[in-house]
Write a protein that holds these residues in place. Sequence first.
Motif, PDB file in Angstrom:
ATOM      1  N   ARG A  56      -0.494   2.074  -9.880  1.00 13.89           N
ATOM      2  CA  ARG A  56      -1.769   2.394  -9.453  1.00 13.89           C
ATOM      3  C   ARG A  56      -2.783   2.636 -10.421  1.00 13.89           C
ATOM      4  O   ARG A  56      -4.199   2.498  -9.996  1.00 13.89           O
ATOM      5  CB  ARG A  56      -1.548   4.167  -8.850  1.00 13.89           C
ATOM      6  N   GLY A  74      -3.222  -1.183  -8.281  1.00 20.35           N
ATOM      7  CA  GLY A  74      -2.348  -0.944  -7.188  1.00 20.35           C
ATOM      8  C   GLY A  74      -2.556  -1.329  -5.663  1.00 20.35           C
ATOM      9  O   GLY A  74      -2.664  -1.913  -4.376  1.00 20.35           O
ATOM     10  N   GLU A  75      -3.701  -3.133  -5.914  1.00 22.15           N
ATOM     11  CA  GLU A  75      -3.902  -4.044  -4.781  1.00 22.15           C
ATOM     12  C   GLU A  75      -3.108  -5.419  -4.861  1.00 22.15           C
ATOM     13  O   GLU A  75      -3.503  -6.130  -6.004  1.00 22.15           O
ATOM     14  CB  GLU A  75      -5.403  -4.146  -5.086  1.00 22.15           C
ATOM     15  N   PRO A  92      -2.640   4.872  -2.746  1.00 15.57           N
ATOM     16  CA  PRO A  92      -3.774   5.241  -3.836  1.00 15.57           C
ATOM     17  C   PRO A  92      -3.427   6.609  -4.329  1.00 15.57           C
ATOM     18  O   PRO A  92      -2.538   7.659  -3.451  1.00 15.57           O
ATOM     19  CB  PRO A  92      -4.680   5.814  -2.463  1.00 15.57           C
ATOM     20  N   ASP A  98      -8.639   9.732  -4.014  1.00 11.99           N
ATOM     21  CA  ASP A  98      -8.906   8.322  -3.245  1.00 11.99           C
ATOM     22  C   ASP A  98      -9.330   8.434  -1.947  1.00 11.99           C
ATOM     23  O   ASP A  98      -9.947   8.042  -1.040  1.00 11.99           O
ATOM     24  CB  ASP A  98      -8.495   7.261  -4.534  1.00 11.99           C
ATOM     25  N   ARG A 142       0.799  -0.921   0.191  1.00 15.83           N
ATOM     26  CA  ARG A 142      -0.103   0.309   0.041  1.00 15.83           C
ATOM     27  C   ARG A 142       0.726   1.364   0.102  1.00 15.83           C
ATOM     28  O   ARG A 142       0.530   2.127  -0.277  1.00 15.83           O
ATOM     29  CB  ARG A 142      -1.283   0.171   1.086  1.00 15.83           C
TER      30      ARG A 142
END
Length: 214
Positions: A161, A201-202, A113, A117, A108
Amino acid sequence: LNRAEVDGVGLLKHCGRLPWVARCGSGLSRGQGRFPTNTPGWWGGAHPFCLLDWSVVHNGEISSYGINKRYLEMFGYKMELQTDTEVVAYLFDLLCRRHRLPFEVACRALAAPFWKDIDRMPEEEKAVATSLRQVYGSALINGPFSFIVATGGMMAALTDRIKLRPMVIAQKGDLVYMASEESAIREIAPVLDRVWTVRAGEPVIAELGRGIVQ
């Protein structure tokens, strides 16, 4: 033998037929057919790229390499292998081993983000995301990238991202596959139970004996 990395010139299927490689068994393996575009093609930058306890295969480029490099140098790291993938391995080492962040939290921070967001997040999640952006702003990786990183009995896939590079995950029984293209997975396992793409991005994280954990 706990761990072995093989770098070779040729097709992956040919490298896999090397006698001593064929005798090795592993519950977790990585491989990449790579044509370097912005960095020299030499064995030190070949993939899987391995430093310390981290192994990285990377598609794309790290446009934030300069600021990431300077940030890492503040902690004593030296970039000497002429590839932007080097900062990925060292950033995970810094955040996870030295700063003791959980792996998913480190992801993260590295693919944080956008502020717009973060502003829409629930307050508790927003506070965490804001802190990560503020503390690890210089560790943020920018550019079109997707990579698979492995350490110990864990392997994870992560994209930039806005997902300018693809990443696909698949499952067949208790096996987990990660690749840039679904066709590469089906070359090994034509019939799959489940196929999906990684969200921008996850991270998707898999562990030996547990399968997909996030």
